[in-house]
Structures are given as structure tokens and as C-alpha cells.
Design a protein around this motif. Structure first.
Motif, PDB file in Angstrom:
ATOM      1  N   ALA A  76       0.834  -1.207   0.000  1.00 11.01           N
ATOM      2  CA  ALA A  76       0.000   0.000   0.000  1.00 11.01           C
ATOM      3  C   ALA A  76       0.866   1.253   0.000  1.00 11.01           C
ATOM      4  CB  ALA A  76      -0.891   0.001   1.241  1.00 11.01           C
ATOM      5  N   PHE A 316      -5.729   7.305   1.480  1.00 16.32           N
ATOM      6  CA  PHE A 316      -5.454   5.923   1.889  1.00 16.32           C
ATOM      7  C   PHE A 316      -5.941   4.961   0.809  1.00 16.32           C
ATOM      8  CE2 PHE A 316      -6.321   8.172   5.979  1.00 16.32           C
ATOM      9  CZ  PHE A 316      -5.022   8.164   6.454  1.00 16.32           C
ATOM     10  N   ASP A 317      -5.066   4.061   0.409  1.00 13.85           N
ATOM     11  CA  ASP A 317      -5.487   3.080  -0.598  1.00 13.85           C
ATOM     12  C   ASP A 317      -5.828   1.727   0.025  1.00 13.85           C
ATOM     13  OD1 ASP A 317      -2.858   2.715   0.146  1.00 13.85           O
ATOM     14  OD2 ASP A 317      -2.192   2.069  -1.834  1.00 13.85           O
ATOM     15  N   THR A 318      -5.344   1.482   1.254  1.00 15.99           N
ATOM     16  CA  THR A 318      -5.617   0.201   1.913  1.00 15.99           C
ATOM     17  C   THR A 318      -5.934   0.468   3.386  1.00 15.99           C
ATOM     18  OG1 THR A 318      -4.071  -0.905   0.430  1.00 15.99           O
ATOM     19  CG2 THR A 318      -4.652  -2.085   2.459  1.00 15.99           C
ATOM     20  N   THR A 319      -6.949  -0.226   3.910  1.00 20.30           N
ATOM     21  CA  THR A 319      -7.316  -0.019   5.306  1.00 20.30           C
ATOM     22  C   THR A 319      -7.416  -1.359   6.026  1.00 20.30           C
ATOM     23  OG1 THR A 319      -8.703   1.828   4.585  1.00 20.30           O
ATOM     24  CG2 THR A 319      -8.961   1.101   6.854  1.00 20.30           C
ATOM     25  N   THR A 341     -11.426   1.770  -0.376  1.00 16.37           N
ATOM     26  CA  THR A 341     -10.049   1.302  -0.197  1.00 16.37           C
ATOM     27  C   THR A 341     -10.018  -0.228  -0.214  1.00 16.37           C
ATOM     28  OG1 THR A 341     -10.192   1.165   2.220  1.00 16.37           O
ATOM     29  CG2 THR A 341      -9.573   3.298   1.289  1.00 16.37           C
ATOM     30  N   ASN A 342      -8.806  -0.778  -0.330  1.00 16.38           N
ATOM     31  CA  ASN A 342      -8.661  -2.231  -0.183  1.00 16.38           C
ATOM     32  C   ASN A 342      -8.872  -2.547   1.295  1.00 16.38           C
ATOM     33  OD1 ASN A 342      -7.883  -2.552  -2.915  1.00 16.38           O
ATOM     34  ND2 ASN A 342      -5.830  -1.814  -2.370  1.00 16.38           N
TER      35      ASN A 342
END
Lengths: 409, 152
Positions: A76, A316-319, A341-342
Motif C-alpha cells: 500500500a 489511503f489506498d488500503t485499510t 479502499t482495499n
């Protein structure tokens, strides 16, 4: 029946017991909320995991889920690690370490009001007294912007309204109860003083009471629709009670002027103390381990309270969501942004966040007998211990440790 | 049924004679309203000239004297298991003293006990509304915030 600690809410009741009878759980002393939480939690005594891709859902091993979650978090650009208010203190510590390894942002729902309250001068990070002190000494109890009958069912019966204590020999007969809210609440049924005020009218009312307690005759007519006679009766009680405790809740914190309200309460507490009487303010946060997050991660959270804005800005792209059902509790736009997000989820199955996650790892809750620690509403630590059966698998802490181990490699 | 002590007081001789256990007629009226005493325990009320008022008081307090005309009902669908009834019930406090300090009832001797998240009446016959006490106690109803308890 075996003794246990309940983490259905932040009261962490430790005077309760339960037993598993086949597929059924029987409990004594647990409120409706606690019993429902226990019953639901006992459905997950073994950790498991699923991975979702294009509408397809596959059950995988914990190791595989941890590996895929670790890889997603490592790749991420900017991961967000969110939740934690229903997890143990040990999990929160592990989460902070994980955030550091990943270079990610650690955040929690406590950033929305709770951390501001605990950082305010009224507390400066700590509380003056605990709930046992309230039970033994609290003579004038005021619930302000909080309705324990709905969220912390046993608060009045265990600590603040009905029980007898060292200086409260007759229980409710030895106390005076006030409730202030913007609507009629069920808690008001127990109150001697029931004040319904307009939204945002808290600080005006508190400041008038403070002024009168300080000896300035500022009450000449109704304030916030409350007759002067009623207000003067409250002031007399504030001046004569040996120990006044104001329990403030979301009504104070989520009204756009939390700081002004808290400052006003601190002023009232100060004025009562100056008159030679004891007075305290205590928070009413219902999340089972909000205080654990505040104590362990508070300093880090205070450094940056902008993660929701960053979430809305798509930074944020991943949580990784741990414990909380973030999609259910975040404001609508933030929840929508989070869902983009992912999403990786660790917690109990069946939540909105679980259903939307690409990786879900289900872990037994500490109430099922995971030996971890949580922190009660009044900052008192409580230890959980094994009580169900020997084959409860690793809890959330074990899963987070594995994730940390993978990321460190 | 709730009796107003003031209404009863207005029917009493108001002599504050101290011939009964209560120190004043108002205190006696309060005890009457709770069912703690009988109107026949007031000597001046039995004297000539008070027959009509005596009959009126007897009529008013009659429901308190009969266990057949009282009852306690708990609507489980409204109950949150808060334990207010357990902690406030005088019988529970005597039967299991830790309940007076807010602890959950764990034994089998109390009137109320919270089981599976809901309060249950496990010993209705111990309620002070029934013989031998026959008191007009209704604290459980008074402090049940969700109106799950009903007394008649």
C-alpha cells in the motif's frame, strides 16, 4: 456457572457469571446488551478467514489470510489502521507496532470526541476518581447529554444512582439525581431534576449555574426554558452536596462546541470546589475499550487528528479495520471513502465492514476467555481469563502478532 | 394503586395525640398510604363523630390490605436487564446483601434476578406487597426506567 468479565460495554462488569449448555448460553447478572454480546461472541470460538474476489468468497487458513493481508498492507502507498475500541490493550499495543512497521496511520473512532475530552483541562489525560468512589460518595449525580438506560444499562444500578455506599447509606434516598438532555430520556424517570434544553444550549445553562454557585445572582428568569425556581433549587443542591459528580456524554461532545461545553463544565466543577465541596466530571464513552485506546495510543492520536479528512481526500489506498464495524459507525461520506479502499478486516463475522472486506479474519472475542486486559470507563484495568473451554483458539492478539511477524520479514 | 397521604391526612383528626406509633398525624397518613398501618390504629379516629371519615379511610386503604388484589408483572420485551429492580428491592438487599452495593443477584433467595439479560421474578411470594407484610411498596416499578414492571 463460571465467573467472567463482560465487555459488552465500557462498564466491564465483573460480578457476572455464565455457562454454556449445549448450543445455549445461560448467564446471571449480564444485562441484555452483555448477554447478546456474549451469545454472539460464543459463535466464534475458533479463528477462521475468508478471501473475497469479484463476488467469490473462499475460506482460507489463517496463515494464508495473514500472508495476503500482509502483502496488501506492505504494497500500500498509505495504509490506515482503524478501529481498536473493542479490542484488548495488548491488541492496541500490537497495532501501534504494526502501524510503525508499515509506516501507516493508526486511528480510531476515539478521535471523534473522546480524545479531545480526555486531553481537555477537565481531565488532562487522567480522571480524578473512579466509579467505586462515586458509589461510596456521590451525593448529587448529574447525567448531562447521556442516557445510560440506552447505552450503559447497569451504570445507575451499579455505581451512580441506586447502590448504597460508605457515605450513601440509603442508596437512592441518599442521593439527588439530575438529567439534562435535549429530549425526554428514560433515565429521567429516576431523576429529581429533569432538564430538557435546546440543542447547543449546554454551555449557556452550565455558565449560569456556575455564576450562581459562585455567589453572583445571575438567575432572574428562565434559562433554556428551565424556570428560575428549578434552577435555584439545583444551585442549592450543588452548594450543599458533599460530592457532586457530572457524567457527560456524546450530547456534550458531538454538538460542534465540545470544547466550549467541556470548559463550561470545568468551570462549574471549579466553582463548586471553591465553595469547599467535592465535585468531579466523568465521561460516558460506551465503547468497551475506548479508554484503553486513549491510554495506550492517545499521544499518537493527538499528533494528527486529520485522518478522516485524509480518508475523504482519497489518501489511503488500503485499510486494516480491527474490532470496530467502521462502515457502520463512520459518518456517511467517510464510510463511503473507506469502502473504496482495499479493505482488510479482523473482528467478529457479520458486520458491514466484514461483508465489504476483501480479506476477513474472524477471531474469538476476549469475553470468550482470551487472557487479555481492557480498561474500564473510569480507567481501571480489568483482566480477562479463560472460562469457556480449553479449545478456544488464538484471539485477535495472536492474529495481529502473526501479521506483525509477516510484515517484519 | 397509589394513595395520596395528603388526602388521608385531611380525613384524620389531626390532633398529633401520639397515641399511635407515628409522631404526627401526617406521619400516620404516610404509613396509611403505604399500607404499613390500619386506620383502626388511630384511637381518636375511633371516637364518636369520626365514623364517616373512618369508613372513608377504610374504603381507601382496603386494596392495600388484600393480597388477592395486588400483583407484580414484568414485561420481558421491555426489560434491559439493568438490574435497577434487583438493587432497589428491600427484600433482595436483605436476602443477598451485596445487591445493596449494586452487585448482580447470584443466589436464589431474591425476588428479582437478571437471567440471560432479562430480569425475572423468581420469588414473587417474597414481595412485600403480599402477606404477611402487605406493604404498598412499589420501588421496583418506580425505578424501572423502561416501564417493564407494572404493579396493581
Amino acid at each position: 456457572m463460571k465467573d467472567l468479565v463482560c465487555n459488552g460495554c465500557s462498564l466491564l462488569c465483573d460480578d457476572v457469571s455464565a455457562e454454556i449448555d449445549g448450543a445455549e448460553v445461560k448467564s446471571l447478572g449480564l444485562c441484555r446488551l452483555g448477554h447478546a454480546h456474549l451469545s454472539e461472541s460464543l459463535k466464534t470460538l475458533t479463528a477462521s478467514a475468508v478471501i473475497r474476489d469479484g463476488g467469490k468468497e473462499d475460506t482460507v487458513s489463517i496463515e494464508e489470510a495473514v500472508k495476503q493481508a500482509g502483502e496488501a498492507l506492505q504494497s500500500a502507498k498509505q495504509p490506515l489502521l482503524y478501529g481498536w475500541t473493542t479490542t484488548s490493550n495488548e491488541c492496541i499495543q500490537e497495532g501501534l507496532v504494526l502501524a510503525e512497521h508499515l509506516g501507516g496511520v493508526f486511528d480510531s473512532p476515539v478521535s471523534q470526541g473522546t480524545i479531545q475530552a480526555m486531553s481537555h483541562d477537565i481531565h488532562s489525560g487522567k480522571l480524578d476518581i473512579d466509579l467505586e468512589y462515586v458509589r461510596n460518595n456521590g451525593e448529587f449525580i448529574i447525567y448531562w447529554g447521556t442516557d445510560p438506560t440506552e447505552s450503559l444499562h447497569r451504570h445507575p444500578s451499579r455505581f451512580a444512582v441506586l447502590p448504597r455506599g460508605e457515605k450513601i447509606p440509603e442508596g437512592i434516598e441518599s442521593r439527588t439525581i439530575g438529567v439534562v438532555d435535549v429530549r425526554e430520556t428514560e433515565t429521567m424517570k429516576m431523576a429529581n431534576h429533569r432538564l430538557i434544553i435546546s440543542i447547543g444550549g449546554d454551555s449557556e445553562l452550565i455558565e449560569v449555574l456556575t455564576s450562581e454557585v459562585s455567589g453572583k445572582s445571575s438567575i432572574t428568569g428562565p434559562v433554556q426554558g428551565i424556570p428560575a425556581q428549578e434552577l435555584l433549587s439545583i444551585v442549592r443542591k450543588l452548594q450543599t452536596s458533599d460530592c457532586t459528580v457530572i457524567f457527560y456524554g456524546r450530547g456534550i461532545l458531538n454538538s460542534n462546541n465540545a470544547d466550549e461545553n467541556l470548559t463550561a463544565i470545568a468551570g462549574l466543577i471549579g466553582a463548586i470546589r471553591e465553595s469547599g465541596k467535592e465535585a468531579y466530571a466523568l465521561p460516558m464513552f460506551p465503547e468497551s475499550n475506548a479508554m484503553g485506546v486513549v491510554n495506550i495510543a492517545g499521544n499518537k492520536l493527538k499528533q494528527d487528528l486529520t485522518s478522516l479528512q485524509k480518508l475523504l481526500a482519497g489518501e489511503f489506498d488500503t485499510t486494516l479495520v480491527v474490532g470496530d464495524d467502521a462502515l457502520a459507525i463512520l459518518p456517511g461520506p467517510a464510510a463511503k471513502a473507506l469502502a473504496q479502499t482495499n479493505l482488510i478486516y479482523i473482528g467478529r463475522p457479520g458486520t458491514f465492514t466484514d461483508k465489504k472486506a476483501m480479506i476477513s479474519i474472524y477471531s474469538p472475542d476476549v469475553i470468550t476467555g482470551i487472557p487479555n486486559t481492557m480498561t474500564r470507563l473510569d480507567n481501571q484495568p480489568f483482566n480477562f481469563s479463560a472460562w469457556t473451554r480449553d479449545d478456544v483458539s488464538e484471539g485477535m492478539l495472536g492474529i495481529l502478532s502473526k501479521l506483525n511477524g509477516f510484515v517484519k520479514k | 394503586m397509589k394513595l395520596n397521604p395528603m388526602e388521608l391526612y385531611n380525613l384524620l383528626p389531626k390532633t398529633n395525640c401520639r397515641l399511635c406509633e407515628a409522631k404526627t398525624c401526617m406521619a400516620f397518613a404516610t404509613k396509611l398510604a403505604l399500607g404499613d398501618v390500619s386506620p383502626d390504629e388511630c384511637p381518636p379516629l375511633l371516637e364518636e363523630g369520626f365514623q364517616e371519615k373512618l369508613e372513608k379511610i377504610r374504603e381507601m386503604v382496603a386494596p392495600l390490605q388484600s393480597a388477592a388484589e395486588t400483583g407484580v408483572k414484568l414485561d420481558e420485551s421491555k426489560c434491559t436487564g439493568c438490574g435497577n429492580c434487583v438493587v432497589v428491592c428491600p427484600v433482595d438487599v436483605a436476602a443477598e446483601p451485596p445487591t445493596s452495593e449494586g452487585k448482580a443477584a447470584m443466589g436464589t433467595a431474591t425476588v428479582f434476578r437478571v437471567e440471560n439479560g432479562i430480569s425475572k421474578i423468581i420469588n414473587l411470594e417474597k414481595c412485600r406487597r403480599f402477606p404477611p407484610d402487605r406493604l404498598n411498596c412499589r420501588v421496583c416499578e418506580q425505578y424501572c426506567c423502561t416501564d417493564a414492571i407494572e404493579i396493581w
